[in-house]
Structure formats: C-alpha cells, structure tokens
Design a protein around this motif. Sequence first.
Motif, short mmCIF file in Angstrom:
data_model
loop_
_atom_site.label_atom_id
_atom_site.label_comp_id
_atom_site.label_asym_id
_atom_site.label_seq_id
_atom_site.Cartn_x
_atom_site.Cartn_y
_atom_site.Cartn_z
N ILE A 154 31.97 43.08 47.28
CA ILE A 154 33.06 42.22 47.73
C ILE A 154 33.61 42.72 49.05
O ILE A 154 33.84 43.93 49.22
N SER A 155 33.87 41.82 49.98
CA SER A 155 34.56 42.14 51.22
C SER A 155 35.98 41.57 51.13
O SER A 155 36.16 40.34 51.14
N ILE A 156 36.97 42.45 51.05
CA ILE A 156 38.35 42.00 50.96
C ILE A 156 38.77 41.30 52.25
O ILE A 156 39.49 40.30 52.23
N ASN A 157 38.31 41.80 53.38
CA ASN A 157 38.63 41.17 54.66
C ASN A 157 38.12 39.73 54.72
O ASN A 157 38.82 38.82 55.16
N GLN A 158 36.89 39.54 54.27
CA GLN A 158 36.32 38.19 54.26
C GLN A 158 37.07 37.28 53.29
O GLN A 158 37.32 36.11 53.57
N LEU A 159 37.46 37.83 52.14
CA LEU A 159 38.24 37.07 51.17
C LEU A 159 39.57 36.62 51.78
O LEU A 159 39.97 35.45 51.64
N LEU A 160 40.26 37.54 52.47
CA LEU A 160 41.54 37.20 53.06
C LEU A 160 41.38 36.18 54.19
O LEU A 160 42.21 35.28 54.34
N ARG A 161 40.33 36.32 54.98
CA ARG A 161 40.09 35.35 56.06
C ARG A 161 39.94 33.95 55.48
O ARG A 161 40.49 32.97 56.01
N HIS A 162 39.19 33.86 54.38
CA HIS A 162 39.00 32.55 53.74
C HIS A 162 40.32 32.01 53.22
O HIS A 162 40.65 30.83 53.42
N ALA A 163 41.11 32.86 52.58
CA ALA A 163 42.39 32.42 52.02
C ALA A 163 43.35 31.96 53.12
O ALA A 163 44.06 30.95 52.97
N ILE A 164 43.38 32.67 54.23
CA ILE A 164 44.26 32.31 55.35
C ILE A 164 43.80 30.99 55.98
O ILE A 164 44.62 30.13 56.30
N GLN A 165 42.48 30.82 56.12
CA GLN A 165 41.94 29.57 56.67
C GLN A 165 42.34 28.37 55.81
O GLN A 165 42.56 27.27 56.32
N GLN A 166 42.43 28.58 54.50
CA GLN A 166 42.80 27.50 53.59
C GLN A 166 44.32 27.32 53.51
O GLN A 166 44.79 26.45 52.79
N GLN A 167 45.06 28.17 54.24
CA GLN A 167 46.52 28.14 54.23
C GLN A 167 47.06 28.34 52.80
O GLN A 167 47.99 27.65 52.35
#
Length: 234
Positions: A154-167
């Motif tokens: 798991i990449s936490i950074n990638q997970l957060l980027r996705h979550a932020i992109q989805q607002q």
Amino acid sequence: MNNSIKQWPEQERPRERLLQQGAASLSDAELLAIFLRSGSRQHSAVELARLLIQHFGGLNPVFDASLDDLSQFHGIGATKYSQLMAVKELGRRYLKHHIAHKADLSRSDLVQDYLRYELLGESREVFAVLCLDSQLRNLSFKKLFFGSVNYCDISINQLLRHAIQQQSTYLVIAHNHPLGMAQPSEQDLQLTRKIASACELVEIRLMDHVIIATEQTFSFAEHNLIKPLLLDAG
C-alpha cells in the motif's frame, strides 16, 4: 420416488413459503433452490442446493465458484450458472445503487454488504477505498492496490492523493483475505493507524477499515480500533 418440488405439499415449497411467510423465513438452501428452479434425476432443487452449500462451504462460495466447479454436480450447467451469476450481479448493483444514492452512509452494515460484493470474489488481496463527502454521501469507490494471495503493498501517499482528488471528507478503506479469516494482522493494525494519522494531516477522517473474508467481515470501527464517527459532523 419423485424428487420434483411440484409434488411437495404447497406449504412446503420454497416459492410458496416465500410468498406466504417472507424471504427471511427460508434457509440459504431454499433461497438458492428458487434460483436453480429444478434439480436433477437424483435430487430436488432444495437437495441440490444443500449439496452445493455443503461442498463449497457456504452460500457465498457457491456464487464465487466457476462454471467448471459447479458443472461437477449433475443438474448444473451453463444455464443455471448464468442464472446464479445474474443473481449475484443484481445483488451487487442493488447495493451499489444504495451506496450511490443513500444520503447517510453512517450505517456500517450497508457499507460492509457493498464491500463484500465488490471484494469477495477476488483471488488475490485487493485494497480499496470508498470516498464520502461531508454529508456521508458516496463520491467514489475504487480498487487502488492489488497484491498476492496473502499480501498487498500500500502507498499511503497515493491513497491520500486519490482521496484529495475526490474532495473526500471521510474514507472507508477495505481489503480482503482470500485465504484467511477476517481478523486483522499486526501489519493491518499498524497500517490502519498510519493511514488514520495521515488522513488527519489533510483534514480527512478515516471512518472504518473493513476486512472481507469468505464467511466473515471485520470492522475496525465496530471493534473500537478506530475513533467512533461523530454523526453531527459536517
């Protein structure tokens, strides 16, 4: 001996009992028999359904079985397999519709049922994320990471980027245990704590982490491993 359900007393037939007493009154085998519609020369539809459930170890594994596996049973062919797959997909779409349109997704059971439909058939570990807005409405669901049968990087950074992109305001994360029980490992616990802490830094709240196994589901929130959700948030 005639094995046809049509020869049974009407009150004992699954379809008639469903109409009279409701679907909840039927066993797993009886519900499955309604979709099988007919059995074989040796077994009624209910008996065939019981054999399938006993052989595969439960109702869910029956729906996850391949055509080749199911075809080993006399009376099961491409037509019945297609019926079962259609029922499974209808159930998934029904829950997906609720997830997409229900205003309040604080109900853990609804979210867990949906995640089971999405992850249960996977043969390897998959890590997914359900993004919610400030009113607990669905923004998106995505399978983000794919691993082996017992591990997923798991990449936490990638997970957060996705979550932020989805607002996103809230997240529900989930992964499956294809070969094991729905119990968190020490790695699962550590990862969840790291993700929860990382989410707080970007003002996103981790609502739950759900583990999906063949016959069980484990919710971190329900076991107080994640802070309980404040329902008046937003």
